[in-house]
Design a protein around this motif. Structure first.
Motif, PDB file in Angstrom:
ATOM      1  N   VAL A 171       0.825  -1.207   0.000  1.00  0.00           N
ATOM      2  CA  VAL A 171       0.000   0.000   0.000  1.00  0.00           C
ATOM      3  C   VAL A 171       0.857   1.254   0.000  1.00  0.00           C
ATOM      4  CG1 VAL A 171      -1.685   1.320   1.342  1.00  0.00           C
ATOM      5  CG2 VAL A 171      -1.957  -1.154   1.102  1.00  0.00           C
ATOM      6  N   LEU A 172       1.920   1.268   0.814  1.00  0.00           N
ATOM      7  CA  LEU A 172       2.806   2.433   0.874  1.00  0.00           C
ATOM      8  C   LEU A 172       3.510   2.668  -0.458  1.00  0.00           C
ATOM      9  CD1 LEU A 172       4.370   2.035   4.434  1.00  0.00           C
ATOM     10  CD2 LEU A 172       2.647   3.691   3.696  1.00  0.00           C
TER      11      LEU A 172
ATOM     12  N   CYS B 231       4.076   5.849  -5.408  1.00  0.00           N
ATOM     13  CA  CYS B 231       4.147   5.942  -6.868  1.00  0.00           C
ATOM     14  C   CYS B 231       3.097   6.876  -7.442  1.00  0.00           C
ATOM     15  CB  CYS B 231       4.015   4.554  -7.487  1.00  0.00           C
ATOM     16  SG  CYS B 231       5.425   3.471  -7.201  1.00  0.00           S
ATOM     17  N   THR B 232       1.961   7.021  -6.779  1.00  0.00           N
ATOM     18  CA  THR B 232       0.875   7.843  -7.319  1.00  0.00           C
ATOM     19  C   THR B 232       0.798   9.236  -6.717  1.00  0.00           C
ATOM     20  OG1 THR B 232      -0.636   6.871  -5.681  1.00  0.00           O
ATOM     21  CG2 THR B 232      -0.554   5.852  -7.842  1.00  0.00           C
ATOM     22  N   SER B 233       1.368   9.443  -5.546  1.00  0.00           N
ATOM     23  CA  SER B 233       1.186  10.724  -4.866  1.00  0.00           C
ATOM     24  C   SER B 233       2.489  11.427  -4.520  1.00  0.00           C
ATOM     25  CB  SER B 233       0.372  10.526  -3.575  1.00  0.00           C
ATOM     26  OG  SER B 233      -0.862   9.922  -3.854  1.00  0.00           O
ATOM     27  N   TRP B 234       3.454  10.703  -4.006  1.00  0.00           N
ATOM     28  CA  TRP B 234       4.635  11.339  -3.443  1.00  0.00           C
ATOM     29  C   TRP B 234       5.858  11.276  -4.333  1.00  0.00           C
ATOM     30  CZ3 TRP B 234       3.366   7.838   1.233  1.00  0.00           C
ATOM     31  CH2 TRP B 234       2.228   8.343   1.884  1.00  0.00           C
ATOM     32  N   SER B 235       5.860  10.401  -5.309  1.00  0.00           N
ATOM     33  CA  SER B 235       7.037  10.280  -6.162  1.00  0.00           C
ATOM     34  C   SER B 235       7.164  11.505  -7.060  1.00  0.00           C
ATOM     35  CB  SER B 235       6.938   9.024  -7.031  1.00  0.00           C
ATOM     36  OG  SER B 235       8.025   8.957  -7.921  1.00  0.00           O
ATOM     37  N   ARG B 236       8.345  12.070  -7.154  1.00  0.00           N
ATOM     38  CA  ARG B 236       8.563  13.237  -8.001  1.00  0.00           C
ATOM     39  C   ARG B 236       8.389  12.912  -9.475  1.00  0.00           C
ATOM     40  NH1 ARG B 236      13.873  16.275  -5.322  1.00  0.00           N
ATOM     41  NH2 ARG B 236      12.902  16.756  -3.306  1.00  0.00           N
ATOM     42  N   SER B 237       8.628  11.665  -9.844  1.00  0.00           N
ATOM     43  CA  SER B 237       8.499  11.278 -11.244  1.00  0.00           C
ATOM     44  C   SER B 237       7.047  11.331 -11.712  1.00  0.00           C
ATOM     45  CB  SER B 237       9.040   9.862 -11.465  1.00  0.00           C
ATOM     46  OG  SER B 237       8.306   8.922 -10.699  1.00  0.00           O
ATOM     47  N   ARG B 238       6.084  11.318 -10.761  1.00  0.00           N
ATOM     48  CA  ARG B 238       4.672  11.385 -11.144  1.00  0.00           C
ATOM     49  C   ARG B 238       4.242  12.820 -11.412  1.00  0.00           C
ATOM     50  NH1 ARG B 238       3.523   7.567 -13.578  1.00  0.00           N
ATOM     51  NH2 ARG B 238       5.770   7.303 -13.598  1.00  0.00           N
ATOM     52  N   ASN B 239       4.956  13.787 -10.828  1.00  0.00           N
ATOM     53  CA  ASN B 239       4.596  15.191 -10.992  1.00  0.00           C
ATOM     54  C   ASN B 239       5.327  15.740 -12.213  1.00  0.00           C
ATOM     55  OD1 ASN B 239       3.088  15.041  -8.577  1.00  0.00           O
ATOM     56  ND2 ASN B 239       4.918  15.449  -7.374  1.00  0.00           N
ATOM     57  N   LEU B 240       4.758  15.515 -13.395  1.00  0.00           N
ATOM     58  CA  LEU B 240       5.419  15.890 -14.628  1.00  0.00           C
ATOM     59  C   LEU B 240       5.341  17.391 -14.847  1.00  0.00           C
ATOM     60  CD1 LEU B 240       4.039  13.062 -16.937  1.00  0.00           C
ATOM     61  CD2 LEU B 240       6.270  13.157 -15.823  1.00  0.00           C
ATOM     62  N   ASP B 241       6.443  17.961 -15.347  1.00  0.00           N
ATOM     63  CA  ASP B 241       6.428  19.354 -15.745  1.00  0.00           C
ATOM     64  C   ASP B 241       5.732  19.458 -17.103  1.00  0.00           C
ATOM     65  OD1 ASP B 241       8.229  18.201 -17.433  1.00  0.00           O
ATOM     66  OD2 ASP B 241       9.967  19.329 -16.722  1.00  0.00           O
TER      67      ASP B 241
END
Length: 268
Positions: free
Chosen positions: A105-106, A111-121
């Protein structure tokens, strides 16, 4: 225990596929039972990562226990931390299973909320959309028009016709996918000849009243049209110079046919 593992597997898979941009595109293009398999596939990835973490912890405890047992005179009884770890229970469930599910779960949340790779510029999101829409003709063409500023020729199922610029494109949720168009010309196709009959010349109106995308108090966005993608029948790029050249060529061919017909009637 099996029910808990299956529930976490499906929840993690659903959470990830509905929040990750790339996975959401793939899920939208999946139908029927394939949807469950796609969700379960992503859920299995997180559960397997949790199993891997438990295996690493077990090996570390096994190695530490073996090292301590090989030191003479240090311990009176043989140390078996890995065995105690496996047999440890929590609320009637083996603790390693609980830890495995918690880790799954963590990892899903990371992967969906805290990973920087998910926050695309903007550049990264643009590149991702370009890659994902390449396999769909309608979305690919609309994205090309939006990216390069080309005009698009849209014919709807109702036979309405719009020529304009693509302002925004939404193709992530399926039933509500739409394109926002800034119209230049609108009209309809003749039911018999299928030729376009111009009804409104927005481009002339914009030029006459000095309307631009950034003008005040009325801008070109005031005239925008929101078109559902499932209502589009045909779609193509539109170049005014090419369209005028084709029209002139067709007119010349009609004149030649008319002249040829007149000559034939004079000399039977």
């Amino acid at each position: 225990m099996g029910t808990a593992i299956f529930m976490v597997l499906m929840v993690c898979g659903y959470w990830y596929t509905t929040r990750d941009v790339s996975s959401r595109f793939k899920l939208k293009r999946t139908f029927g039972w394939d949807v469950y398999f796609v969700v379960a596939l992503y859920g299995c990835i997180f559960v397997l990562q949790g199993v891997l973490v438990i295996a690493i912890v077990y090996l570390l405890l096994w190695g530490f226990s073996g090292l301590m047992n090989h030191i003479p005179g240090l311990l009176s009884d043989e140390l078996q931390l890995q065995r105690d770890f496996i047999m440890w229970s929590f609320l009637g469930i083996q603790a390693p299973v609980v830890i495995m599910l918690a880790v799954s779960v963590l990892l899903c949340l990371f992967c969906t909320s805290w990973s920087r790779s998910r926050n695309l510029d903007p550049a990264g999101r643009k590149s991702l959309y370009q890659q994902l829409t390449r396999s769909n003709g309608v979305e690919g063409l609309l994205y090309q028009c939006m990216d390069q500023g080309d005009l698009v020729f849209v014919t709807l199922r109702s036979r309405r016709v719009y020529i304009g610029m693509v302002h925004t494109l939404r193709c992530e949720s399926g039933s509500t996918d739409n394109v926002v168009l800034i119209p230049m010309v609108s009209g309809f196709r003749d039911p018999e000849t299928q030729k376009m009959q111009v009804e409104h010349n927005y481009a002339s109106y914009y030029q006459k009243h000095g309307i631009t995308p950034a003008s005040e108090p009325i801008s070109a966005l005031y005239f925008r049209k929101v078109i559902m993608l499932n209502q589009i029948e045909t779609l193509s790029l539109f170049d005014p110079a090419t369209a005028m050249a084709f029209e002139a060529l067709a007119e010349r061919e009609r004149e030649e046919e008319a002249e040829g017909g007149g000559m034939k009637s004079m000399f039977p």
